[in-house]
Design a protein around this motif. Structure first.
Motif, PDB file in Angstrom:
ATOM      1  N   LEU A  11       0.835  -1.202   0.000  1.00  0.00           N
ATOM      2  CA  LEU A  11       0.000   0.000   0.000  1.00  0.00           C
ATOM      3  C   LEU A  11       0.868   1.248   0.000  1.00  0.00           C
ATOM      4  CD1 LEU A  11      -2.753   1.382   0.193  1.00  0.00           C
ATOM      5  CD2 LEU A  11      -2.649   1.050   2.672  1.00  0.00           C
ATOM      6  N   ALA A  12       1.909   1.267   0.830  1.00  0.00           N
ATOM      7  CA  ALA A  12       2.798   2.431   0.877  1.00  0.00           C
ATOM      8  C   ALA A  12       3.455   2.664  -0.481  1.00  0.00           C
ATOM      9  CB  ALA A  12       3.863   2.223   1.958  1.00  0.00           C
ATOM     10  N   ALA A  13       3.878   1.569  -1.144  1.00  0.00           N
ATOM     11  CA  ALA A  13       4.497   1.707  -2.461  1.00  0.00           C
ATOM     12  C   ALA A  13       3.521   2.263  -3.487  1.00  0.00           C
ATOM     13  CB  ALA A  13       5.022   0.341  -2.927  1.00  0.00           C
ATOM     14  N   ALA A  14       2.236   1.887  -3.378  1.00  0.00           N
ATOM     15  CA  ALA A  14       1.240   2.389  -4.319  1.00  0.00           C
ATOM     16  C   ALA A  14       0.910   3.857  -4.083  1.00  0.00           C
ATOM     17  CB  ALA A  14      -0.030   1.543  -4.226  1.00  0.00           C
ATOM     18  N   LEU A  15       0.945   4.282  -2.812  1.00  0.00           N
ATOM     19  CA  LEU A  15       0.598   5.670  -2.492  1.00  0.00           C
ATOM     20  C   LEU A  15       1.744   6.640  -2.773  1.00  0.00           C
ATOM     21  CD1 LEU A  15      -1.287   5.172   0.904  1.00  0.00           C
ATOM     22  CD2 LEU A  15      -2.303   5.821  -1.290  1.00  0.00           C
ATOM     23  N   ALA A  16       2.987   6.155  -2.669  1.00  0.00           N
ATOM     24  CA  ALA A  16       4.145   7.055  -2.762  1.00  0.00           C
ATOM     25  C   ALA A  16       4.137   7.932  -4.022  1.00  0.00           C
ATOM     26  CB  ALA A  16       5.436   6.245  -2.667  1.00  0.00           C
ATOM     27  N   PRO A  17       3.881   7.369  -5.224  1.00  0.00           N
ATOM     28  CA  PRO A  17       3.919   8.237  -6.412  1.00  0.00           C
ATOM     29  C   PRO A  17       2.779   9.249  -6.463  1.00  0.00           C
ATOM     30  CG  PRO A  17       4.073   5.895  -6.995  1.00  0.00           C
ATOM     31  CD  PRO A  17       3.640   5.959  -5.572  1.00  0.00           C
ATOM     32  N   LEU A  18       1.758   9.063  -5.627  1.00  0.00           N
ATOM     33  CA  LEU A  18       0.579   9.927  -5.695  1.00  0.00           C
ATOM     34  C   LEU A  18       0.693  11.160  -4.822  1.00  0.00           C
ATOM     35  CD1 LEU A  18      -2.169   7.147  -5.557  1.00  0.00           C
ATOM     36  CD2 LEU A  18      -0.944   8.040  -7.554  1.00  0.00           C
ATOM     37  N   THR A  19       1.782  11.263  -4.078  1.00  0.00           N
ATOM     38  CA  THR A  19       1.932  12.401  -3.155  1.00  0.00           C
ATOM     39  C   THR A  19       2.900  13.449  -3.693  1.00  0.00           C
ATOM     40  OG1 THR A  19       3.662  11.210  -1.938  1.00  0.00           O
ATOM     41  CG2 THR A  19       1.407  10.947  -1.162  1.00  0.00           C
ATOM     42  N   ARG A  20       3.148  13.398  -4.999  1.00  0.00           N
ATOM     43  CA  ARG A  20       4.037  14.400  -5.592  1.00  0.00           C
ATOM     44  C   ARG A  20       3.422  15.794  -5.511  1.00  0.00           C
ATOM     45  NH1 ARG A  20       4.721  10.235  -9.631  1.00  0.00           N
ATOM     46  NH2 ARG A  20       3.045  11.237 -10.816  1.00  0.00           N
ATOM     47  N   ARG A  21       4.287  16.782  -5.537  1.00  0.00           N
ATOM     48  CA  ARG A  21       3.834  18.180  -5.496  1.00  0.00           C
ATOM     49  C   ARG A  21       3.001  18.485  -6.735  1.00  0.00           C
ATOM     50  NH1 ARG A  21       5.565  23.408  -7.103  1.00  0.00           N
ATOM     51  NH2 ARG A  21       5.302  24.993  -5.464  1.00  0.00           N
ATOM     52  N   PRO A  22       1.802  19.025  -6.567  1.00  0.00           N
ATOM     53  CA  PRO A  22       0.998  19.396  -7.740  1.00  0.00           C
ATOM     54  C   PRO A  22       1.729  20.418  -8.597  1.00  0.00           C
ATOM     55  CG  PRO A  22      -0.317  19.492  -5.719  1.00  0.00           C
ATOM     56  CD  PRO A  22       1.096  19.316  -5.292  1.00  0.00           C
ATOM     57  N   ARG A  23       1.462  20.381  -9.887  1.00  0.00           N
ATOM     58  CA  ARG A  23       2.151  21.312 -10.809  1.00  0.00           C
ATOM     59  C   ARG A  23       1.840  22.760 -10.472  1.00  0.00           C
ATOM     60  NH1 ARG A  23       1.988  19.582 -16.926  1.00  0.00           N
ATOM     61  NH2 ARG A  23       3.129  17.905 -15.874  1.00  0.00           N
ATOM     62  N   THR A  24       0.598  23.025 -10.117  1.00  0.00           N
ATOM     63  CA  THR A  24       0.204  24.383  -9.703  1.00  0.00           C
ATOM     64  C   THR A  24      -0.575  24.279  -8.397  1.00  0.00           C
ATOM     65  OG1 THR A  24      -1.772  24.212 -11.101  1.00  0.00           O
ATOM     66  CG2 THR A  24       0.167  25.303 -12.042  1.00  0.00           C
ATOM     67  N   PRO A  25       0.121  24.241  -7.267  1.00  0.00           N
ATOM     68  CA  PRO A  25      -0.574  24.075  -5.986  1.00  0.00           C
ATOM     69  C   PRO A  25      -1.535  25.217  -5.717  1.00  0.00           C
ATOM     70  CG  PRO A  25       1.812  23.771  -5.738  1.00  0.00           C
ATOM     71  CD  PRO A  25       1.579  24.331  -7.097  1.00  0.00           C
ATOM     72  N   VAL A  26      -2.617  24.898  -5.038  1.00  0.00           N
ATOM     73  CA  VAL A  26      -3.586  25.935  -4.686  1.00  0.00           C
ATOM     74  C   VAL A  26      -3.147  26.694  -3.440  1.00  0.00           C
ATOM     75  CG1 VAL A  26      -5.483  24.607  -5.691  1.00  0.00           C
ATOM     76  CG2 VAL A  26      -4.967  24.354  -3.251  1.00  0.00           C
ATOM     77  N   ASN A  27      -2.161  26.182  -2.733  1.00  0.00           N
ATOM     78  CA  ASN A  27      -1.726  26.806  -1.483  1.00  0.00           C
ATOM     79  C   ASN A  27      -0.293  27.306  -1.613  1.00  0.00           C
ATOM     80  OD1 ASN A  27      -1.207  23.953  -1.687  1.00  0.00           O
ATOM     81  ND2 ASN A  27      -0.549  23.924   0.449  1.00  0.00           N
ATOM     82  N   GLU A  28      -0.056  28.517  -1.120  1.00  0.00           N
ATOM     83  CA  GLU A  28       1.303  29.057  -1.119  1.00  0.00           C
ATOM     84  C   GLU A  28       2.124  28.467   0.023  1.00  0.00           C
ATOM     85  OE1 GLU A  28       1.115  33.263  -0.955  1.00  0.00           O
ATOM     86  OE2 GLU A  28       0.120  33.484  -2.904  1.00  0.00           O
ATOM     87  N   ARG A  29       1.483  28.149   1.131  1.00  0.00           N
ATOM     88  CA  ARG A  29       2.158  27.572   2.298  1.00  0.00           C
ATOM     89  C   ARG A  29       1.725  26.125   2.433  1.00  0.00           C
ATOM     90  NH1 ARG A  29      -0.455  30.862   6.556  1.00  0.00           N
ATOM     91  NH2 ARG A  29       1.020  29.881   8.010  1.00  0.00           N
ATOM     92  N   PRO A  30       2.655  25.189   2.592  1.00  0.00           N
ATOM     93  CA  PRO A  30       2.296  23.767   2.538  1.00  0.00           C
ATOM     94  C   PRO A  30       1.498  23.305   3.747  1.00  0.00           C
ATOM     95  CG  PRO A  30       4.580  24.019   3.205  1.00  0.00           C
ATOM     96  CD  PRO A  30       4.096  25.408   2.817  1.00  0.00           C
ATOM     97  N   VAL A  31       0.910  22.127   3.594  1.00  0.00           N
ATOM     98  CA  VAL A  31       0.283  21.414   4.704  1.00  0.00           C
ATOM     99  C   VAL A  31       1.307  20.401   5.211  1.00  0.00           C
ATOM    100  CG1 VAL A  31      -1.542  19.811   5.361  1.00  0.00           C
ATOM    101  CG2 VAL A  31      -2.052  21.736   3.845  1.00  0.00           C
ATOM    102  N   LEU A  32       1.605  20.459   6.496  1.00  0.00           N
ATOM    103  CA  LEU A  32       2.624  19.605   7.110  1.00  0.00           C
ATOM    104  C   LEU A  32       1.934  18.468   7.847  1.00  0.00           C
ATOM    105  CD1 LEU A  32       5.698  19.414   7.515  1.00  0.00           C
ATOM    106  CD2 LEU A  32       5.441  20.862   9.539  1.00  0.00           C
TER     107      LEU A  32
END
Length: 347
Positions: free
Chosen positions: A208-229
């Motif tokens: 499951l972790a291996a399947a999720l890892a590629p899906l957490t990449r930074r969006p090309r145009t994030p809607v937020n200027e400050r990240p969610v930690l």
């Protein structure tokens, strides 16, 4: 250690002596409080002679057919009477549907699927089925029972294919609620009843972790200027919910996240907050032993401020008034979205 303290043992030595895998010993400690009672000068946990005797008796009882929870209760009662039936660590015993990593999920098994996996499906004469071809040419999306059977058979390739098919067709949130939680619930019931299946949990978690890892990449145009930690509380080991939450935020909402993962010291979390200036800080606790709320009040104040959220069932009473307790996946998404896009105040 002084001479009168007697000998102590590392987890590897205890595993070899009992013939029990080290991950199983860790599970017995986390779930039932049957574990090491000492620490070395370097902070490593060590088993003393009394700990070893309790584990030997627990192992004997389990091998004779006693459920692991009952065996643990017996050895703890023998130590100091009936009051010891509750683990000495102060953890609440975990209900079957919330045990193990299944309980580390943000949310619970939806009612519509909770009854579909009473346990891993029995093996057929042909063994574990391979993922069949779906109507669009890729692997079909499995039922929870099919996925659980593949996990019990330790068929990592089938587990990966089926999780991938579900993610591709239905997305992260559907896969999490409709497949992942029911399968973890089935595995957890098996662990509670037999003390076994730790290897199944590990394989399923890894795939499951291996399947999720590629899906957490930074969006090309994030809607937020400050990240969610996103971080686990100090000593909290279950981090899969954070990766699933990060994937949903990234794919479905275009939100940039940073995942610090399991066992994040609060000093490290504070340093990360100062460096990144996040808009939201989501701290996950599943086990009651990791849910001390007091460190949250000591996190640094930022300008502009960060919204701190406490997620999971492990948090004890006493959360700071400014820190909401988030108890479901969808509640987490709602509160994070509200923090990133606050409603305009009255004019």
């Amino acid at each position: 250690m002084t001479a009168e303290d007697g000998p102590d043992y590392g987890i590897g030595a205890v595993a070899r002596r009992l013939g029990v895998p080290a991950p199983t010993l860790r599970t017995w400690n986390l779930r039932y409080g049957v574990g090491p009672s000492r620490r070395s000068p370097g902070g490593h946990r060590r088993y003393d002679t009394a700990d070893l005797r309790r584990l030997e008796e627990m192992n004997r009882l389990i091998r004779s057919g006693v459920p692991a929870a009952d065996a643990a209760r017996h050895v703890l009662e023998d130590r100091s009477g009936p009051a010891a039936a509750r683990p000495a660590t102060g953890r609440e015993e975990i209900p079957a549907k919330d045990a193990g990593t299944a309980a580390s999920a943000v949310g619970s098994v939806p009612e519509s699927t909770a009854g579909t996996v009473a346990g891993p499906a029995p093996e057929t004469a042909a063994g574990t089925p391979s993922p069949a071809t779906g109507p669009e040419g890729g692997p079909q999306v499995p039922t929870p029972a099919m996925l659980a059977r593949a996990a019990v058979a330790l068929d990592g390739e089938a587990v990966s294919d089926w999780i991938g098919a579900a993610l591709a067709r239905h997305g992260v949130l559907w896969t999490w609620e409709r497949l992942v939680l029911p399968v973890f619930a089935a595995v957890s019931r098996r662990q509670l009843e037999t003390g076994a299946a730790v290897e199944v949990e590990h394989l399923f978690s890894d795939r499951l972790a291996a399947a999720l890892a590629p899906l957490t990449r930074r969006p090309r145009t994030p809607v937020n200027e400050r990240p969610v930690l996103l971080a686990c509380a100090e000593e909290e080991q279950h981090s899969l919910p954070l990766h699933a939450l990060a994937a949903v935020l990234s794919l479905d909402h275009g939100v940039e996240t940073r995942v610090l993962g399991a066992r994040t010291p609060y000093s490290a979390l504070a340093d990360a907050m100062r460096r990144l200036g996040p808009a939201v800080v989501f701290v996950w606790s599943h086990q009651a032993s990791t849910g001390d709320p007091s460190p949250l009040a000591a996190l640094p104040s930022l300008r502009p401020p960060a919204r701190v959220l406490a997620g999971g069932p492990g948090w004890r009473d006493g959360l700071p008034p400014s820190v909401p307790h988030v108890t479901s996946f969808r509640d987490a998404l709602t509160r994070i979205s509200a923090a990133l896009h606050p409603s305009p105040g009255p004019h």
